[in-house]
Structures are given as structure tokens and as C-alpha cells.
Design an enzyme around this catalytic site. Structure first.
Site, PDB file in Angstrom:
ATOM      1  N   ARG A 106     -44.476  14.539  35.031  1.00 33.62           N
ATOM      2  CA  ARG A 106     -45.832  14.710  35.407  1.00 33.62           C
ATOM      3  C   ARG A 106     -46.419  13.305  35.867  1.00 33.62           C
ATOM      4  NH1 ARG A 106     -45.820  18.923  31.638  1.00 33.62           N
ATOM      5  NH2 ARG A 106     -45.268  20.767  32.851  1.00 33.62           N
TER       6      ARG A 106
ATOM      7  N   LYS B 259     -49.399   6.453  49.038  1.00 33.56           N
ATOM      8  CA  LYS B 259     -48.505   7.641  49.678  1.00 33.56           C
ATOM      9  C   LYS B 259     -47.147   7.256  49.377  1.00 33.56           C
ATOM     10  CE  LYS B 259     -50.917   8.757  54.036  1.00 33.56           C
ATOM     11  NZ  LYS B 259     -50.654   8.758  55.561  1.00 33.56           N
TER      12      LYS B 259
ATOM     13  N   GLU C 160     -46.690  -3.313  62.442  1.00 30.04           N
ATOM     14  CA  GLU C 160     -47.376  -2.738  61.370  1.00 30.04           C
ATOM     15  C   GLU C 160     -48.851  -3.804  61.168  1.00 30.04           C
ATOM     16  OE1 GLU C 160     -47.799   0.360  60.684  1.00 30.04           O
ATOM     17  OE2 GLU C 160     -45.833   0.951  60.403  1.00 30.04           O
TER      18      GLU C 160
ATOM     19  N   GLU D  59     -56.886  10.753  52.990  1.00 23.54           N
ATOM     20  CA  GLU D  59     -56.669  10.827  54.740  1.00 23.54           C
ATOM     21  C   GLU D  59     -57.553  12.120  55.088  1.00 23.54           C
ATOM     22  OE1 GLU D  59     -52.900   9.766  56.319  1.00 23.54           O
ATOM     23  OE2 GLU D  59     -53.306  11.036  58.037  1.00 23.54           O
TER      24      GLU D  59
ATOM     25  N   ARG E 291     -58.602   7.022  57.165  1.00 25.44           N
ATOM     26  CA  ARG E 291     -57.240   6.710  56.997  1.00 25.44           C
ATOM     27  C   ARG E 291     -56.275   7.133  58.046  1.00 25.44           C
ATOM     28  NH1 ARG E 291     -53.992   6.490  51.214  1.00 25.44           N
ATOM     29  NH2 ARG E 291     -52.036   5.497  52.151  1.00 25.44           N
TER      30      ARG E 291
ATOM     31  N   ASN F 168     -52.691   5.662  61.596  1.00 19.19           N
ATOM     32  CA  ASN F 168     -51.621   6.164  62.141  1.00 19.19           C
ATOM     33  C   ASN F 168     -51.546   5.748  63.790  1.00 19.19           C
ATOM     34  OD1 ASN F 168     -50.331   7.904  60.211  1.00 19.19           O
ATOM     35  ND2 ASN F 168     -52.145   8.963  60.257  1.00 19.19           N
TER      36      ASN F 168
ATOM     37  N   HIS G 207     -48.618   5.581  65.889  1.00 13.57           N
ATOM     38  CA  HIS G 207     -47.564   6.580  65.206  1.00 13.57           C
ATOM     39  C   HIS G 207     -47.204   8.018  65.943  1.00 13.57           C
ATOM     40  CE1 HIS G 207     -48.062   3.422  62.320  1.00 13.57           C
ATOM     41  NE2 HIS G 207     -47.051   3.863  61.466  1.00 13.57           N
TER      42      HIS G 207
ATOM     43  N   HIS H 186     -43.460   8.156  66.404  1.00 18.16           N
ATOM     44  CA  HIS H 186     -42.801   8.943  65.350  1.00 18.16           C
ATOM     45  C   HIS H 186     -41.639   9.980  65.966  1.00 18.16           C
ATOM     46  CE1 HIS H 186     -45.155   8.972  61.461  1.00 18.16           C
ATOM     47  NE2 HIS H 186     -44.258   7.953  61.510  1.00 18.16           N
TER      48      HIS H 186
ATOM     49  N   HIS I 111     -38.603   1.726  61.954  1.00 17.31           N
ATOM     50  CA  HIS I 111     -39.937   2.352  62.117  1.00 17.31           C
ATOM     51  C   HIS I 111     -40.853   1.554  62.963  1.00 17.31           C
ATOM     52  CE1 HIS I 111     -43.363   4.797  60.711  1.00 17.31           C
ATOM     53  NE2 HIS I 111     -43.748   3.499  60.415  1.00 17.31           N
TER      54      HIS I 111
HETATM   55  P1  NAD Z   1     -36.432   0.024  54.479  1.00 20.79           P
HETATM   56  O1  NAD Z   1     -37.094   0.157  53.032  1.00 20.79           O
HETATM   57  O2  NAD Z   1     -35.718   1.039  54.947  1.00 20.79           O
HETATM   58  O3  NAD Z   1     -35.679  -1.649  54.713  1.00 20.79           O
HETATM   59  C1  NAD Z   1     -35.350  -1.801  55.855  1.00 20.79           C
HETATM   60  C2  NAD Z   1     -33.824  -2.369  55.431  1.00 20.79           C
HETATM   61  O4  NAD Z   1     -33.821  -3.595  54.937  1.00 20.79           O
HETATM   62  C3  NAD Z   1     -33.069  -1.725  54.597  1.00 20.79           C
HETATM   63  O5  NAD Z   1     -31.651  -1.750  54.883  1.00 20.79           O
HETATM   64  C4  NAD Z   1     -33.110  -2.330  53.200  1.00 20.79           C
HETATM   65  O6  NAD Z   1     -31.968  -2.215  52.364  1.00 20.79           O
HETATM   66  C5  NAD Z   1     -33.137  -3.949  53.890  1.00 20.79           C
HETATM   67  N1  NAD Z   1     -33.885  -4.892  53.095  1.00 20.79           N
HETATM   68  C6  NAD Z   1     -35.066  -4.714  52.533  1.00 20.79           C
HETATM   69  N2  NAD Z   1     -35.812  -5.859  52.013  1.00 20.79           N
HETATM   70  C7  NAD Z   1     -34.663  -6.732  52.254  1.00 20.79           C
HETATM   71  C8  NAD Z   1     -34.664  -8.113  52.082  1.00 20.79           C
HETATM   72  N3  NAD Z   1     -35.722  -8.901  51.487  1.00 20.79           N
HETATM   73  N4  NAD Z   1     -33.506  -8.873  52.426  1.00 20.79           N
HETATM   74  C9  NAD Z   1     -32.636  -8.141  53.048  1.00 20.79           C
HETATM   75  N5  NAD Z   1     -32.511  -6.837  53.351  1.00 20.79           N
HETATM   76  C10 NAD Z   1     -33.467  -6.126  52.954  1.00 20.79           C
HETATM   77  O7  NAD Z   1     -37.711  -0.218  55.497  1.00 20.79           O
HETATM   78  P2  NAD Z   1     -39.215  -0.613  55.608  1.00 20.79           P
HETATM   79  O8  NAD Z   1     -39.252  -0.906  57.102  1.00 20.79           O
HETATM   80  O9  NAD Z   1     -39.455  -1.503  54.822  1.00 20.79           O
HETATM   81  O10 NAD Z   1     -39.833   0.814  55.350  1.00 20.79           O
HETATM   82  C11 NAD Z   1     -39.657   1.976  56.138  1.00 20.79           C
HETATM   83  C12 NAD Z   1     -39.838   3.111  55.219  1.00 20.79           C
HETATM   84  O11 NAD Z   1     -41.245   3.205  54.793  1.00 20.79           O
HETATM   85  C13 NAD Z   1     -39.996   4.246  56.152  1.00 20.79           C
HETATM   86  O12 NAD Z   1     -39.379   5.347  55.070  1.00 20.79           O
HETATM   87  C14 NAD Z   1     -41.381   4.847  56.159  1.00 20.79           C
HETATM   88  O13 NAD Z   1     -41.632   6.277  56.261  1.00 20.79           O
HETATM   89  C15 NAD Z   1     -42.100   4.340  55.023  1.00 20.79           C
HETATM   90  N6  NAD Z   1     -43.496   3.964  55.146  1.00 20.79           N
HETATM   91  C16 NAD Z   1     -44.187   4.629  54.197  1.00 20.79           C
HETATM   92  C17 NAD Z   1     -45.656   4.243  54.478  1.00 20.79           C
HETATM   93  C18 NAD Z   1     -46.555   4.459  53.126  1.00 20.79           C
HETATM   94  O14 NAD Z   1     -47.839   4.434  53.307  1.00 20.79           O
HETATM   95  N7  NAD Z   1     -45.874   4.834  51.976  1.00 20.79           N
HETATM   96  C19 NAD Z   1     -46.157   3.429  55.490  1.00 20.79           C
HETATM   97  C20 NAD Z   1     -45.129   3.183  56.426  1.00 20.79           C
HETATM   98  C21 NAD Z   1     -43.929   3.128  56.253  1.00 20.79           C
HETATM   99 ZN    ZN Z   2     -46.127   3.063  60.173  1.00 23.34          ZN
END
Ligand code: NAD
Ligand code: ZN
Length: 358
Positions: free
Chosen positions: A118, A139, A181, A231, A235, A239, A242, A246, A259
Site C-alpha cells: 500500500r 503520475k 516536451e 488534473e 494540469r 497535454n 498530446h 498519442h 513519445h
Molecule cells: P524510455 O524510458 O522508454 O527511454 C527511452 C530509451 O532510452 C530506452 O530504451 C531506455 O532504456 C534508454 N535510455 C534511458 N536513459 C538512457 C541513458 N542515459 N543512456 C542511454 N540510454 C538510455 O523513454 P522516455 O522518453 O524517457 O519516457 C517515455 C515514457 O514516459 C512513456 O512510457 C510515457 O508514457 C512516460 N511519460 C510519463 C509522464 C508522467 O507524467 N508520468 C509524462 C510523460 C511521459
Molecule cells: Zn508527453
């Protein structure tokens, strides 16, 4: 540099800078001393690229679990495997999770932390540019075969430690994705900052100016999250870009396009809609598109899908209410608002968009 994040459920700080990992972690000794063990959750690519730096700079004993890379770690199966690992390690409510990775690792590690017994504390150590966005604001989520981020929780970390040295091993594609972003944060908040960004080769910033832009992006996000953690109102502005983005990301199959690359496509689409409902000129949108092209964003992806193929994904957007599509648009740069749009108008703008990017 430290940026406070004050949400209604929890206050914490983002510590950001180049080469700060060890020093920043040492300032959390009080928190660590209260924990019985530390589990680091990371993914294969991150661990391969950054384990030496991490191990040399992590000042406390820890165990670690390496997950499949990127989006694949947000599966139910991986979520289950991590929980099993924590149980086998006899983790308790006093154990501390460290999320060491990009947005994907942060999302699943946060959801694990939110739900193991939890809820147990966690710290984000983001490793991508995109994670300046995802690691702040609480999030957390995993994916369901029927939709991305469908299962999750709002759950804030104890701290975010953002060492830009770790970003040096990112691929160009991931840099581009993350910078989309940053640009989004500028578009919804600050015209001067946006114009400054549009002068830059944004995939080749030195780590000093990168840290500055990331700090500004985090400040925008932190300000919005402080006002509206769950949100209900402002918030939603985060988006921007997006909704259509998306749909492209989903149609391509997650991982087919990064993304942020999809968000940049959705951003230009949202700028076209903003001309209809706000004062964003067509000239600005054309300049912005030129800037995005020059920085390598893959607009050719749009031609892989018809509007009809994108429609089911547009209709699934979490912002929609009672079957009406809701888009974040700009009255002008820095002034976002939410607008209901009929599907028929989405199609019109889709045609206009396709002509523009031909
Ligand atoms: P990711 O975490 O998938 O990383 C992208 C790639 O880069 C992966 O293959 C990872 O292993 C690699 N990588 C990461 N750091 C590295 C480094 N320092 N050196 C070499 N390789 C590295 O992608 P992302 O773009 O960071 O995140 C995308 C995710 O974030 C999606 O799942 C999306 O839904 C989520 N997201 C969440 C929020 C939120 O508010 N929680 C907001 C935006 C996106
Ligand atoms: Zn995003």
C-alpha cells in the site's frame, strides 16, 4: 540548483545539475537512515550505459533489479516480476525504491512504490531529457493491452535527483524526443523562451545550457502541478500536442516512434487548430514547422496512417468527456485553454496538416 515541488499531497525538491549525483544523494541521508534497504529499479539499456557511473556515485548499499528496456518494462508481467522480487527480498514498508531510468522506468517504479504494501517511499533519478517532465508531478502507470498508462496512481516521490551528466549517452532520437516536451513547456508558458529555443540546434546543446532549459521546463511543470495535482483543471494544459500525438504514437505501435517525436507532430497539428480558435498565426506555425523539420522530427510518419486509422485512438483520449474530443489549444503563445472539437473538424484540420507537411 533546487526546485521545490509543493503538491497538496506531498512537498519535495528536484535537485538538478551536472555531476551532482553523489552530493545530492548525501543530502538525503536522513531519509535513507530510516529505511531498512534500498532497491534500485532500472532497465537494460540504462544499466548498460550508466551502471559504472551509478555505482561509483551511489553512496549507500543497495540491491538492484534490471527490467526489460523502455516501454516493455511497463507491462503487467514486468510489474508482477518486480513485486515478486521485492517480496523475495523481504522488503517492508520501510524499504526505499530508487527509479533509475527514463520515463518508462519512472512510471513503473513509481507504480510499484505506490502499491507495494500500500505504498513505500521512492526517489526518481531520471536518465532522459523527457523525464524532466515525467519524473515530476507524481503520475505513475503501467500499460494495459487496451491502452497505454491505463492502470496507475498519483504518487509523489520523496525527491528527484537529476544529474545531466547521465544524459550524455542518450541517442539523438531520445534527445529529440525529450526536447519536444521542453518545447511544449515553452509553448504553454513563455514566448521569449520559445523564440530562444527556436534559434538553437536543440539536439546539440552543451550540458550547461541543457540544464538551464530543463530547469525552466521543470519550473513550469512544478507550478502547474502545485496548482492542480490530479488534473482537474490547469494540469490538462500539459497535454498540449498530446491528443493527435498519442494517436500517431498508438497507431505506429508504441516504440515505433519515440513519445516526444509523436508529441512534436501533435504540436504542429494543435497549432493549426489554435489558428481557428485563438490568435496563433499561420506564419508562426510555418516557422515552427521549419524549425521542427531542421531538427529531424519525423513528420513522414503521418503519411503511414489515414485519418480513419487514427480516429479510434483520438476517441480514446483520457481528456475526452461524454464522447466529445477535448484539445488543449493556445490563445497565443503562453496562453493555453481547453476546447471541445467535433470529429469532423479534426478531419478537416488533418487534411490541412497533411498538405502543410508534404
Ligand atoms: P524510455 O524510458 O522508454 O527511454 C527511452 C530509451 O532510452 C530506452 O530504451 C531506455 O532504456 C534508454 N535510455 C534511458 N536513459 C538512457 C541513458 N542515459 N543512456 C542511454 N540510454 C538510455 O523513454 P522516455 O522518453 O524517457 O519516457 C517515455 C515514457 O514516459 C512513456 O512510457 C510515457 O508514457 C512516460 N511519460 C510519463 C509522464 C508522467 O507524467 N508520468 C509524462 C510523460 C511521459
Ligand atoms: Zn508527453
Amino acid at each position: 540548483m533546487r526546485i521545490p515541488v509543493n503538491t497538496s499531497s506531498h512537498a519535495y525538491e528536484v535537485v538538478i545539475g551536472n555531476g551532482i549525483l553523489r552530493e545530492a544523494l548525501q543530502t538525503y541521508k536522513g531519509l535513507v537512515d530510516k529505511c531498512d534497504q534500498i532497491i534500485v529499479l532500472t532497465d537494460e539499456h540504462v544499466w548498460e550505459a550508466q551502471s559504472t557511473y551509478f555505482q561509483n556515485n551511489f553512496p549507500y548499499p543497495f540491491d538492484y533489479f534490471v527490467m526489460p528496456p523502455g516501454e516493455t518494462c511497463k507491462s503487467f508481467e514486468n510489474y508482477f516480476n518486480v513485486q515478486t522480487y521485492l517480496l523475495e527480498k523481504n522488503c517492508t514498508r520501510k524499504s526505499l525504491i530508487i527509479a533509475f531510468g527514463g520515463g518508462a522506468v519512472g512510471d513503473v517504479a513509481g507504480f510499484v512504490a505506490a502499491t507495494y504494501m500500500r505504498g513505500i517511499p521512492f526517489i526518481q533519478i531520471p536518465t532522459t531529457i523527457l523525464a524532466h517532465d515525467s519524473a515530476v508531478g507524481g503520475k505513475t502507470a503501467i500499460n494495459h493491452p487496451q491502452g497505454k498508462n491505463m492502470i496507475g496512481a498519483f504518487y509523489q516521490p520523496e525527491a528527484v535527483i537529476y544529474d545531466t551528466h547521465i544524459l550524455t549517452t542518450l541517442s539523438k532520437k531520445e534527445v529529440r524526443s525529450g526536447m519536444a516536451e521542453v518545447i511544449k513547456h515553452a509553448l504553454i508558458s513563455n514566448e521569449n523562451w520559445l523564440h530562444h529555443l527556436m534559434q538553437l540546434p536543440i539536439t546539440e546543446l552543451d550540458s550547461h545550457s541543457l540544464a538551464d532549459h530543463l530547469k525552466q521546463g521543470i519550473e513550469v511543470k512544478a507550478g502547474i502541478v502545485a496548482e492542480d495535482e490530479t488534473e482537474q483543471s490547469v494540469r490538462k494544459y500539459l497535454n498540449f500536442g498530446h491528443t493527435y500525438g498519442h494517436a500517431i504514437e498508438a497507431a505506429a505501435g508504441y516504440g515505433g516512434i519515440a513519445h516526444g517525436e509523436a508529441v512534436m507532430i501533435g504540436t504542429v497539428y494543435a497549432l493549426l487548430l489554435s489558428k481557428r480558435y485563438g490568435n496563433v498565426s499561420h506564419e508562426f506555425t510555418k516557422d515552427f514547422l521549419k524549425f521542427a523539420y531542421e531538427n529531424g522530427y519525423p513528420f513522414d510518419q503521418v503519411s503511414h496512417f489515414t485519418f480513419e486509422e487514427l480516429t479510434p485512438f483520438l476517441l480514446k483520449d483520457k481528456k475526452n468527456e461524454y464522447g466529445v474530443l477535448k484539445f488543449v489549444l493556445l490563445k497565443e503563445i503562453g496562453a493555453p485553454f481547453v476546447q471541445a472539437i467535433e470529429l469532423s473538424e479534426c478531419k478537416e484540420v488533418d487534411q490541412e496538416f497533411r498538405k502543410l507537411i508534404q
